[in-house]
Structure formats: C-alpha cells, structure tokens
Design an enzyme around this catalytic site. Structure first.
Site, PDB file in Angstrom:
ATOM      1  N   ASP A   9       5.920   4.420   5.009  1.00  0.00           N
ATOM      2  CA  ASP A   9       6.602   3.277   5.481  1.00  0.00           C
ATOM      3  C   ASP A   9       6.625   1.602   5.614  1.00  0.00           C
ATOM      4  O   ASP A   9       7.301   0.685   5.772  1.00  0.00           O
ATOM      5  CB  ASP A   9       6.589   2.821   7.796  1.00  0.00           C
ATOM      6  CG  ASP A   9       5.403   2.709   7.179  1.00  0.00           C
ATOM      7  OD1 ASP A   9       4.515   3.010   6.404  1.00  0.00           O
ATOM      8  OD2 ASP A   9       4.675   1.738   8.855  1.00  0.00           O
ATOM      9  N   HIS A  10       6.279   1.329   3.508  1.00  0.00           N
ATOM     10  CA  HIS A  10       6.260   0.604   2.929  1.00  0.00           C
ATOM     11  C   HIS A  10       6.614   0.955   1.435  1.00  0.00           C
ATOM     12  O   HIS A  10       6.690  -0.109   1.125  1.00  0.00           O
ATOM     13  CB  HIS A  10       4.655  -0.207   2.363  1.00  0.00           C
ATOM     14  CG  HIS A  10       4.233  -0.898   4.279  1.00  0.00           C
ATOM     15  ND1 HIS A  10       4.565  -1.444   4.695  1.00  0.00           N
ATOM     16  CD2 HIS A  10       4.048   0.222   5.389  1.00  0.00           C
ATOM     17  CE1 HIS A  10       4.250  -1.910   6.093  1.00  0.00           C
ATOM     18  NE2 HIS A  10       3.100  -0.977   6.751  1.00  0.00           N
ATOM     19  N   HIS A  66      -7.510  -1.685   5.521  1.00  0.00           N
ATOM     20  CA  HIS A  66      -6.717  -0.821   6.219  1.00  0.00           C
ATOM     21  C   HIS A  66      -7.659   1.172   5.652  1.00  0.00           C
ATOM     22  O   HIS A  66      -8.313   0.937   5.028  1.00  0.00           O
ATOM     23  CB  HIS A  66      -5.448  -0.942   5.550  1.00  0.00           C
ATOM     24  CG  HIS A  66      -4.288  -0.026   6.580  1.00  0.00           C
ATOM     25  ND1 HIS A  66      -4.237   0.437   8.052  1.00  0.00           N
ATOM     26  CD2 HIS A  66      -3.002   0.341   6.096  1.00  0.00           C
ATOM     27  CE1 HIS A  66      -3.079   0.867   8.463  1.00  0.00           C
ATOM     28  NE2 HIS A  66      -2.287   0.666   6.669  1.00  0.00           N
ATOM     29  N   HIS A 109       5.604  -5.547  12.474  1.00  0.00           N
ATOM     30  CA  HIS A 109       5.106  -4.127  12.012  1.00  0.00           C
ATOM     31  C   HIS A 109       5.097  -3.548  13.832  1.00  0.00           C
ATOM     32  O   HIS A 109       4.151  -3.176  13.663  1.00  0.00           O
ATOM     33  CB  HIS A 109       3.714  -3.734  11.481  1.00  0.00           C
ATOM     34  CG  HIS A 109       3.423  -2.929  10.743  1.00  0.00           C
ATOM     35  ND1 HIS A 109       2.551  -1.693  11.317  1.00  0.00           N
ATOM     36  CD2 HIS A 109       3.960  -1.918  10.061  1.00  0.00           C
ATOM     37  CE1 HIS A 109       2.598  -0.669  11.042  1.00  0.00           C
ATOM     38  NE2 HIS A 109       3.428  -1.013   9.634  1.00  0.00           N
ATOM     39  N   ASP A 128      -1.004  -4.059   6.168  1.00  0.00           N
ATOM     40  CA  ASP A 128      -0.828  -3.786   7.106  1.00  0.00           C
ATOM     41  C   ASP A 128      -2.112  -4.379   7.556  1.00  0.00           C
ATOM     42  O   ASP A 128      -3.397  -3.506   6.166  1.00  0.00           O
ATOM     43  CB  ASP A 128      -1.207  -1.855   7.672  1.00  0.00           C
ATOM     44  CG  ASP A 128       0.883  -1.757   7.207  1.00  0.00           C
ATOM     45  OD1 ASP A 128       1.775  -2.381   7.525  1.00  0.00           O
ATOM     46  OD2 ASP A 128       0.399  -0.289   8.275  1.00  0.00           O
ATOM     47  N   HIS A 186       1.119   3.328   1.852  1.00  0.00           N
ATOM     48  CA  HIS A 186       1.739   4.150   3.041  1.00  0.00           C
ATOM     49  C   HIS A 186       3.386   4.864   3.106  1.00  0.00           C
ATOM     50  O   HIS A 186       4.071   3.600   2.506  1.00  0.00           O
ATOM     51  CB  HIS A 186       1.209   3.881   4.486  1.00  0.00           C
ATOM     52  CG  HIS A 186      -0.436   4.681   4.907  1.00  0.00           C
ATOM     53  ND1 HIS A 186      -1.239   4.010   4.952  1.00  0.00           N
ATOM     54  CD2 HIS A 186      -0.567   5.346   4.177  1.00  0.00           C
ATOM     55  CE1 HIS A 186      -2.436   4.111   5.959  1.00  0.00           C
ATOM     56  NE2 HIS A 186      -2.301   5.110   4.667  1.00  0.00           N
ATOM     57  N   HIS A 193       0.809  -1.385  -0.392  1.00  0.00           N
ATOM     58  CA  HIS A 193      -0.450  -0.284  -0.041  1.00  0.00           C
ATOM     59  C   HIS A 193       0.747   1.550  -0.373  1.00  0.00           C
ATOM     60  O   HIS A 193       1.918   0.764  -0.015  1.00  0.00           O
ATOM     61  CB  HIS A 193      -1.030   0.009   1.076  1.00  0.00           C
ATOM     62  CG  HIS A 193      -0.246  -0.002   2.266  1.00  0.00           C
ATOM     63  ND1 HIS A 193       0.776  -0.852   2.747  1.00  0.00           N
ATOM     64  CD2 HIS A 193      -0.392   0.799   3.256  1.00  0.00           C
ATOM     65  CE1 HIS A 193       0.687  -0.740   4.069  1.00  0.00           C
ATOM     66  NE2 HIS A 193      -0.077   0.456   4.628  1.00  0.00           N
TER      67      HIS A 193
END
Length: 302
Positions: A64-65, A140, A268, A210, A62, A60
């Site tokens: 941090d990915h 999410h 995570h 997530d 975001h 996805h």
C-alpha cells in the site's frame, strides 16, 4: 510549501479511498512520496504534471506504499519522458522494478536511478542549493524510513523603498541579499538592516508513515513546520497498534507535542473507521494544530 494528498488510507484501495501517496511542492521541486496503487489516476485528478516529478521516495516495501510505482514508471515511458528519474527506497526496490520491466519486455527511454537504503541512522539523500532531504528511521514490521524535507536558509529581502531613497545601483543588490552593508562615496556606512528585511524563515516537512510510537525520531523532526504522522488506529484499538507496529492518533499528537512542531497532519487511517473526524478529536486533546489528510486534499503552509 504545498502538500497534495493523493491517498491516505491503510491497506487496500476502495472505490472511495486510496492508499498512501502524496506530492510535496517545495522550492520549485515536486517530490512524490510513496506510490500506492492508483497514484497515476490521483495525480491526474489533482492536475499534477508528471514531467515535474524527478524524485520518488518510497518509505517501505509494503504494497500500500509502492505497488503503483511500476505503473508510473511505465507511463513515463509511454509519455516519452526524457528527464532522469531518481527512486529512493529500501534495498530490494531496484530488483522488484527491474524484474517487472524485464518480464514485460519493457524498458525506459530515460535514465532510471535507484538509491537503495539500508542504514538505520538518518542519512542525507538529496541536496541542492535550495533543499535538503534526509531519512527518518522508523519502527515498523519491515525496514522503513520517513523523510525530512528542509528548505535551506534564504537570502535577505530587499527594501526597495529604502534602496530608492539612496539611489543605489542594482549592481549592489546581490551583495545586500547576502547581508552586506552599503558604503557611500563619503565613507558613510548604511547598515544592511536599513536596506533589507529579514529572510522568510525556512520551512520543513517531516513525513512519518508507517511506524509505531517511537521517540527516537524527536531529535530529527524537532520544530518541523509540518509533521505528517500515521494514525492508523484510535486509542480504543491501541492493542492493534502494538500488534501491527502502527500508531494511534493520540500517539501521533504526543510526538508532535514533544517535537514542538507547528502543525500535525494525520493519515494512514484504518478502513474500519467510518468517520475520520474522530482522529482529529482524539489528537486535539494533546496537540493544538491538527489537520486531517484526505484523498485529493491540498494544504499550503506559508
């Protein structure tokens, strides 16, 4: 099947921990799953060869990915990469990466293919003679997919001692691997079971990060060899998991138990916790085989 955890903490990088990225080695493939900041450095530390990565799966959008993806793509260019690179991720990933390349006057000397995802149903992403990759729709705050990596059924294994006793020519070996029997010159049939062993059971890896707790994924991940399921919080902060659409260690264990997987990997983690062993302790109250992801950790499943 080997999993190398490059980073497994939520939100922002720290001097001693990294956000999400990992490498899956399965059937001679090296798949990169998510690509947070610092992924290149972690790949170097783990001695993963850049040239072996031909497929990148982004769960996805975001940061941090996927904030490490443009850096990795640029480094591939500097290393004079020639192989095609395939990027699978939510719609928008192509626009984001190409905008950065254009703005910096950069280019790739290799073919860069984007496979943008919009479906909320599980779909086939990749298939060859050895491996299948499918999406696992997750729940999410933004459109998110997990990924299921499945080995295809393997051939039967030759029993060389038995083959030697019958003085069978190698010409027939492939036939036996495919399950065929041997017919001798006198018409006697030697069953395949006497000439071969059962194939090694195919393995599978389900990556889920997530997501909030959702049983909708159970039919897709059922009986997976290994499940990686996010566990951002402990039950003591379950009110935060509901608010942010993440999961607790206990919820991850419930999914593992209901899906009847063999192994559960937690990751995570919220950086509010100083001891990740607490996650394993909580999950072990529900599920037996729990492993903790941690930066640089390698796990093999035979």
């Amino acid at each position: 099947m080997k999993i190398t955890i490059l980073g497994c903490y939520a939100a922002t990088p720290r001097t001693f921990s990294n956000p999400t990225s990992q490498v899956l080695e399965i059937k001679n493939h090296t798949f990169l799953i998510d690509c947070a900041e610092g992924t290149q450095v972690q790949l170097r530390k783990s001695k993963v060869k850049f040239s072996k990565i031909n497929h990148v799966f982004i769960s996805h959008l975001h940061g941090d990915h996927f904030y490490g993806l443009i850096g990795l793509i640029s480094t591939f260019m500097l290393l004079n990469r020639e192989n095609d690179l395939h990027v699978y991720g939510p719609k928008g990933i192509k626009e984001i990466i190409l905008l950065q390349l254009r703005a910096s006057g950069s280019y790739t000397g290799y073919n860069l293919y984007f496979h943008e995802l919009v479906s909320k149903e599980s779909e086939l992403l990749f298939e060859d003679e050895k491996v299948i990759v499918k999406t696992i729709p997750l729940q999410h705050r933004v459109y998110t997919n997990g990924f299921l990596f499945l080995e295809k059924n393997t051939e039967r294994r030759l029993n060389f001692e038995a083959l030697a006793s019958y003085n069978i020519d190698k010409l027939y070996f492939n036939k036996f691997k495919q399950g065929g029997d041997m017919v001798l010159e006198n018409g006697v049939i030697i069953p395949n079971a006497q000439l071969t062993f059962n194939p090694i059971a195919p393995k599978s890896y389900a990556y889920c990060s997530d997501t909030m707790y959702t049983e909708s994924i159970l039919p897709i991940i059922e009986k997976a060899t290994v499940l990686y399921h996010e566990s951002t919080f402990l039950e003591s902060e379950s009110h935060l998991s509901d608010k942010t659409m993440h999961s607790t260690a206990k919820q991850a264990a419930l999914i593992a138990k209901k899906a009847q997987v063999q192994h559960l990997i937690l990751g995570h983690y919220s950086t509010r916790y100083n001891n990740i062993e607490m996650f394993k302790e909580e999950a072990n109250t529900i599920f037996h085989s729990v492993h903790l992801a941690d930066d640089g950790k390698e796990m093999e499943f035979i």
